[in-house]
Scaffold this motif. Sequence first.
Motif, PDB file in Angstrom:
ATOM      1  N   ASN A 271       8.212  -3.784  14.891  1.00 32.90           N
ATOM      2  CA  ASN A 271       7.061  -3.764  14.001  1.00 32.90           C
ATOM      3  C   ASN A 271       5.788  -4.190  14.739  1.00 32.90           C
ATOM      4  N   ASP A 272       5.902  -5.279  15.506  1.00 33.47           N
ATOM      5  CA  ASP A 272       4.758  -5.742  16.295  1.00 33.47           C
ATOM      6  C   ASP A 272       4.257  -4.657  17.227  1.00 33.47           C
ATOM      7  N   GLU A 273       5.217  -4.028  17.908  1.00 29.24           N
ATOM      8  CA  GLU A 273       4.851  -2.969  18.862  1.00 29.24           C
ATOM      9  C   GLU A 273       4.103  -1.851  18.165  1.00 29.24           C
ATOM     10  N   LEU A 274       4.567  -1.502  16.962  1.00 20.37           N
ATOM     11  CA  LEU A 274       3.944  -0.391  16.234  1.00 20.37           C
ATOM     12  C   LEU A 274       2.506  -0.711  15.853  1.00 20.37           C
ATOM     13  N   VAL A 275       2.278  -1.955  15.399  1.00 20.54           N
ATOM     14  CA  VAL A 275       0.920  -2.353  15.034  1.00 20.54           C
ATOM     15  C   VAL A 275       0.010  -2.249  16.251  1.00 20.54           C
ATOM     16  N   GLN A 276       0.505  -2.779  17.369  1.00 21.06           N
ATOM     17  CA  GLN A 276      -0.268  -2.729  18.610  1.00 21.06           C
ATOM     18  C   GLN A 276      -0.638  -1.303  18.979  1.00 21.06           C
ATOM     19  N   GLU A 277       0.373  -0.421  18.897  1.00 25.57           N
ATOM     20  CA  GLU A 277       0.181   0.977  19.270  1.00 25.57           C
ATOM     21  C   GLU A 277      -0.838   1.628  18.340  1.00 25.57           C
ATOM     22  N   ASN A 278      -0.756   1.281  17.070  1.00 23.33           N
ATOM     23  CA  ASN A 278      -1.657   1.856  16.079  1.00 23.33           C
ATOM     24  C   ASN A 278      -3.119   1.524  16.393  1.00 23.33           C
ATOM     25  N   VAL A 279      -3.350   0.281  16.748  1.00 23.86           N
ATOM     26  CA  VAL A 279      -4.709  -0.138  17.096  1.00 23.86           C
ATOM     27  C   VAL A 279      -5.215   0.653  18.294  1.00 23.86           C
ATOM     28  N   GLU A 280      -4.338   0.767  19.304  1.00 24.88           N
ATOM     29  CA  GLU A 280      -4.730   1.515  20.504  1.00 24.88           C
ATOM     30  C   GLU A 280      -5.080   2.955  20.174  1.00 24.88           C
ATOM     31  N   LEU A 281      -4.273   3.571  19.314  1.00 28.39           N
ATOM     32  CA  LEU A 281      -4.496   4.975  18.966  1.00 28.39           C
ATOM     33  C   LEU A 281      -5.813   5.159  18.231  1.00 28.39           C
ATOM     34  N   LYS A 282      -6.127   4.164  17.339  1.00 27.41           N
ATOM     35  CA  LYS A 282      -7.388   4.255  16.604  1.00 27.41           C
ATOM     36  C   LYS A 282      -8.579   4.219  17.550  1.00 27.41           C
ATOM     37  N   LEU A 283      -8.473   3.322  18.519  1.00 23.92           N
ATOM     38  CA  LEU A 283      -9.546   3.232  19.516  1.00 23.92           C
ATOM     39  C   LEU A 283      -9.708   4.541  20.272  1.00 23.92           C
ATOM     40  N   GLN A 284      -8.552   5.088  20.667  1.00 21.94           N
ATOM     41  CA  GLN A 284      -8.575   6.358  21.410  1.00 21.94           C
ATOM     42  C   GLN A 284      -9.218   7.454  20.589  1.00 21.94           C
ATOM     43  N   LEU A 285      -8.871   7.507  19.295  1.00 22.30           N
ATOM     44  CA  LEU A 285      -9.405   8.547  18.415  1.00 22.30           C
ATOM     45  C   LEU A 285     -10.927   8.467  18.362  1.00 22.30           C
ATOM     46  N   GLU A 286     -11.428   7.224  18.280  1.00 19.03           N
ATOM     47  CA  GLU A 286     -12.871   7.033  18.217  1.00 19.03           C
ATOM     48  C   GLU A 286     -13.549   7.598  19.472  1.00 19.03           C
ATOM     49  N   ARG A 287     -12.907   7.277  20.617  1.00 16.69           N
ATOM     50  CA  ARG A 287     -13.466   7.757  21.883  1.00 16.69           C
ATOM     51  C   ARG A 287     -13.435   9.289  21.956  1.00 16.69           C
ATOM     52  N   MET A 288     -12.335   9.853  21.508  1.00 15.02           N
ATOM     53  CA  MET A 288     -12.188  11.319  21.515  1.00 15.02           C
ATOM     54  C   MET A 288     -13.277  11.970  20.673  1.00 15.02           C
ATOM     55  N   ASN A 289     -13.524  11.387  19.510  1.00 14.55           N
ATOM     56  CA  ASN A 289     -14.534  11.944  18.618  1.00 14.55           C
ATOM     57  C   ASN A 289     -15.901  11.994  19.284  1.00 14.55           C
ATOM     58  N   GLN A 290     -16.224  10.882  19.972  1.00 11.47           N
ATOM     59  CA  GLN A 290     -17.518  10.844  20.652  1.00 11.47           C
ATOM     60  C   GLN A 290     -17.618  11.942  21.705  1.00 11.47           C
ATOM     61  N   THR A 291     -16.523  12.083  22.501  1.00 14.79           N
ATOM     62  CA  THR A 291     -16.515  13.111  23.540  1.00 14.79           C
ATOM     63  C   THR A 291     -16.659  14.494  22.920  1.00 14.79           C
ATOM     64  N   LEU A 292     -15.978  14.688  21.813  1.00 18.45           N
ATOM     65  CA  LEU A 292     -16.018  15.980  21.145  1.00 18.45           C
ATOM     66  C   LEU A 292     -17.438  16.333  20.719  1.00 18.45           C
ATOM     67  N   MET A 293     -18.170  15.312  20.227  1.00 19.99           N
ATOM     68  CA  MET A 293     -19.547  15.550  19.790  1.00 19.99           C
ATOM     69  C   MET A 293     -20.397  16.097  20.935  1.00 19.99           C
ATOM     70  N   THR A 294     -20.265  15.435  22.088  1.00 22.74           N
ATOM     71  CA  THR A 294     -21.072  15.905  23.222  1.00 22.74           C
ATOM     72  C   THR A 294     -20.644  17.301  23.643  1.00 22.74           C
ATOM     73  N   LEU A 295     -19.327  17.549  23.611  1.00 22.25           N
ATOM     74  CA  LEU A 295     -18.824  18.861  24.020  1.00 22.25           C
ATOM     75  C   LEU A 295     -19.300  19.950  23.076  1.00 22.25           C
ATOM     76  N   THR A 296     -19.314  19.644  21.780  1.00 25.79           N
ATOM     77  CA  THR A 296     -19.755  20.639  20.803  1.00 25.79           C
ATOM     78  C   THR A 296     -21.195  21.027  21.082  1.00 25.79           C
ATOM     79  N   ALA A 297     -22.003  20.060  21.378  1.00 25.54           N
ATOM     80  CA  ALA A 297     -23.396  20.345  21.708  1.00 25.54           C
ATOM     81  C   ALA A 297     -23.450  21.297  22.888  1.00 25.54           C
ATOM     82  N   ASP A 298     -22.603  21.041  23.900  1.00 26.61           N
ATOM     83  CA  ASP A 298     -22.549  21.886  25.085  1.00 26.61           C
ATOM     84  C   ASP A 298     -22.145  23.310  24.740  1.00 26.61           C
ATOM     85  N   SER A 299     -21.092  23.440  23.919  1.00 28.70           N
ATOM     86  CA  SER A 299     -20.572  24.778  23.654  1.00 28.70           C
ATOM     87  C   SER A 299     -21.589  25.605  22.880  1.00 28.70           C
TER      88      SER A 299
END
Lengths: 282, 167
Positions: free
Chosen positions: A67-95
């Motif tokens: 359970n602990d591991e899952l919570v940890q992983e979940n937090v990491e994934l949320k952070l990653q998603l946020e970063r991905m979204n930002q990258t996507l925004m810049t890429l969309t502008a490019d495309s």
Amino acid sequence: MRNLIDFFLKYNYWFLFILLEVISFALLFRFNNYQGSVFFTSSNAVIGSVYKLTNQVTGYFHLKGINDELVQENVELKLQLERMNQTLMTLTADSSGIERIKRDALGDYDIVKAKVINNSLTHADNYITLDKGEKDGVQSEMGVIDGNGVVGIVYQTSNHFSVVIPVLNSKSSISCKVKSSDYFGFLKWDGGSSRYATVKDMPRHSMFSLGDTIVTSGHSAVFPPGIPIGTVEDMTDSHDGLSYLLKVKLFTDFGRLNDVRVISRKGMEEQKTLEIEVKEKK
Amino acid sequence: MIQLFSQLKWFIGLVLMQVLILNQMHVNGYATPFLYIFFILKFHSRVSRNELMLWAFALGLIVDMFSNTPGMNAASATCLAFFRNTLLRMVTLRDMDEGFEPSVKTLGFSAFFRYSLLACSLFCTLFLMVDTFSFFNLPVLVLKIVSSLATTMLCVMCADAMGRKKS
């Protein structure tokens, strides 16, 4: 005891038989990978089921840790998603920028959608009739292409219809080049199969190989450069021996022609009048 | 002594024939003729079971070495040798005391054919079962056995016919 020895002596061939078979199978299992792997797989299946049973029991004790591991992983994934979204925004502008560049590139050309309403393949001079005419902006000497490649050039137009000289016409002559090396020639059709045409006047020093793609050269003001025509299937010398003849397998299937696009270049008129002027001055 | 040389000649000839020609044949990807067991079939009827088994084992092992199938031919050939006398007794009414070399000439066509058929089916079944090592694809295994049996029988009967002409 004597009986036992007699017994062994009498049935000695059984022992030899078993010995030989044991040797054979020992060799088989030792050397032959496939049989070996089957052997090991079946034994592993037993071990595997034991492990599975053990795991089912002990698994409950690890639930908190998991359970602990899952919570940890979940937090990491949320952070990653946020970063991905930002990258996507810049890429969309490019495309969208890329789209704009594309639009600019095609800005020089007008494109008219048209349908083929009459078509022939078998004559020496074939013609195609389209359902768009002058009222739709189609004029003579415009290029016609379909999804696969070059179709032909508009010949005559009425208000609502136009007749196209396709590649499959002895009058047709389309400036083309070898895509990889830019050497150019003229695409002609000498009758025969509707799948093949010939490129003439290909210089003898030109570089190409069988299977190369032939595209429009863009020299003739009718077609923009780079529209695919076909692939080089075979090559021969021309009759005068000064150039090559390339047999080209056409990308366009004239037997199934349906939707086509008529393209015209803005400034085509200007280029044409200039060229005519030069000719007249001679 | 002369007999031993003759045996060795057959032995080497059949092994070479098997590994160089017949093993390369896969009729339709299934059938491989196993002519080399002709060597075991032709052994004199009074040869001891142990001697025959040792010959068969050596024969199978050498074929195995050539065809990268260690033990497979050896196991099947040994097994065939083990049962050969039993098979021979099944098809013949003769007294086993008077020795003979099994062939169409000595046994008659019918008996020799039955004898070869039994022996070849035993060998092909054993060999291909060991080869496949599972009944996972039973129809293919049966097809392999039947087709290999047919080609093996054809080769054995041809070989016997050729041997007859020579003598």
